[in-house]
Write an enzyme that holds these catalytic residues in place. Structure first.
Site, PDB file in Angstrom:
ATOM      1  N   LEU A   1       0.850  -1.195   0.000  1.00 54.24           N
ATOM      2  CA  LEU A   1       0.000   0.000   0.000  1.00 54.24           C
ATOM      3  C   LEU A   1       0.886   1.245   0.000  1.00 54.24           C
ATOM      4  CD1 LEU A   1      -3.061   0.866   0.513  1.00 54.24           C
ATOM      5  CD2 LEU A   1      -2.437   0.975   2.919  1.00 54.24           C
ATOM      6  N   HIS A   2       0.778   2.051  -1.032  1.00 56.28           N
ATOM      7  CA  HIS A   2       1.647   3.237  -1.030  1.00 56.28           C
ATOM      8  C   HIS A   2       1.114   4.410  -1.854  1.00 56.28           C
ATOM      9  CE1 HIS A   2       2.595   1.675  -4.996  1.00 56.28           C
ATOM     10  NE2 HIS A   2       3.156   2.834  -5.278  1.00 56.28           N
ATOM     11  N   ARG A   3       0.016   4.193  -2.587  1.00 55.99           N
ATOM     12  CA  ARG A   3      -0.412   5.229  -3.524  1.00 55.99           C
ATOM     13  C   ARG A   3      -0.933   6.460  -2.775  1.00 55.99           C
ATOM     14  NH1 ARG A   3       0.082   4.532  -8.485  1.00 55.99           N
ATOM     15  NH2 ARG A   3       0.578   2.333  -8.488  1.00 55.99           N
TER      16      ARG A   3
END
Ligand code: UD1
Length: 373
Positions: A216-218
């Site tokens: 998860l990084h957006r």
């Protein structure tokens, strides 16, 4: 002929690795000096932490970059501008025929613009993908890069359609397959020969009967407190059913701290992982949850169910033929999708056309066919 291979962020390293291998294979005596491609690797420094950069060079057997631009983090404008200034300097001192850029990160667009303005041809690997979502910085990078590229190397049929609609000449579009999958198959084979107990997560994997692997990084998922909280609440519920293993991106770590959002004990937080250890974990996961682009493709190739925490994808083939389900980023939607995937069991997957581990060879063949300057 002389080319530059540009990489800056994690997914770029995976994409240039097979191209470097294909270029190294030019020792074939059939390949004459005239058609041999001389190459240099440029690392912009977009990703710079040991876990985000050096581990990948080691894992992927990438040689040390010939140029390291050390741009580091910053706003989009700052990061892109710094890359352009540093990359122009390097290009001005080399006689180059082609700059090869990969993917859709800031390094991709920055270096394409510089090259094109210096009248150097641009080859875009993974061209033509479109999410049609202009709130996504990567979509802007894709469109701008493709608007000035000379060679379009595409991974799936939607990309051919998008480029054709945008008026790109047919003879410049090359359906070569997917370098991300070249890398995956190659590394999977290497993993079989590895001593698995070397991985720090070996015991963790052994102890967990089943688990979900999460990335998860957006910005659209982690930069707003409300959105990130909703995702974490869904994950808390999910992790009471199936434990969640979560190697955390620096951006996400920073935002969880800034918003004081706590995880629960069903979620095991890890530092960012190298390519091999990450593969070692996700390939046997019950499900992968992700907002990454490449992971949607990799899970399709290995038949692992993938729940994508996004409303759209620039890689529709992974939904049409593969294991990908788009869940969005709202708590209820994520939970509905999660239960659906659990109920349905392991989905059928068909490996998309030309995802056969030979994309990089095809790319090198196309580049070599360019008449020597
Ligand atoms: C970038 C790409 C994204 C890709 C992702 C893969 C763009 C616009 N985005 O996003 O498409 O999916 O890489 O990881 O190019 N940071 C560190 N150490 C690092 C690198 C970054 O701590 O080595 C932190 C910094 O605080 C930085 C933040 O992470 O501000 C974001 O880094 P950046 O490269 O701007 O974008 P990513 O979110 O990594």
């Amino acid at each position: 002929m002389k080319i530059f291979l540009v990489a800056g962020a994690r997914p770029n390293f995976m994409k240039i690795a097979p191209i470097v291998r294909a270029l190294k294979a030019q020792s074939d005596p059939q390949i004459t000096q005239i058609t041999r491609i001389e190459y240099k690797i440029v690392h912009t420094g977009q990703h710079y932490d040991y876990e985000m950069s050096q581990t990948f060079f080691d894992d992927l057997e990438l040689p040390k970059p010939d140029f390291f631009l050390e741009v580091g983090s910053g706003s989009h404008a700052i990061q892109t501008a710094k890359m352009m200034i540093a990359f122009e300097e390097v290009c001005l001192h080399e006689k180059l025929d082609i700059v090869v850029v990969v993917g859709d990160v800031n390094s991709t667009v920055a270096c394409s613009i510089v090259a094109k303005k210096l009248l150097i041809e641009v080859a875009h690997v993974e061209a033509g993908l479109r999410s049609f979502d202009l709130t996504m910085p990567e979509e802007i990078n894709r469109i701008v890069t493709d608007s000035i590229s000379d060679y379009f190397f595409v991974t799936e049929k939607s990309a051919i359609e998008n480029l054709s609609k945008e008026g790109r000449p047919k003879q410049r579009i090359h359906f070569v397959g997917n370098v991300m999958i070249d890398n995956l198959f190659y590394q999977l084979k290497r993993l079989e020969g590895e001593k698995l107990s070397q991985f720090p997560t070996y015991e963790l994997k052994k102890d967990l009967e089943k688990y979900i692997f999460l990335t998860l990084h957006r910005p659209s998922n982690v930069d707003s407190r409300e959105t990130l909280l909703g995702i974490v609440e869904a994950l808390k519920e999910i992790s009471t059913e199936i434990p969640v293993v979560f190697p955390i991106h620096p951006r996400t770590k920073k935002m969880l701290d800034a918003f004081s959002i706590q995880l629960n004990k069903g979620m095991t937080l890890l530092e960012p992982l190298g390519f091999m250890e990450s593969l070692f974990l996700w390939k046997d996961a019950v499900m992968v949850m992700t907002d990454s682009g490449g992971v949607q493709e990799e899970t399709t190739a290995l038949g692992v169910p993938c729940l994508t925490l996004r409303e759209n994808t620039e890689r529709p083939i992974t939904v049409e033929m593969g294991t990908n389900t788009l869940a969005g980023n709202k708590k209820e939607d994520i939970l509905t999708c999660f239960w659906q995937i659990i109920k349905n069991g392991k989905p059928g997957t068909t490996i998309p056309p030309k995802w056969d581990g030979k994309a990089a060879e095809r790319i090198v063949d196309v580049l070599r066919a360019k008449s020597p300057s």
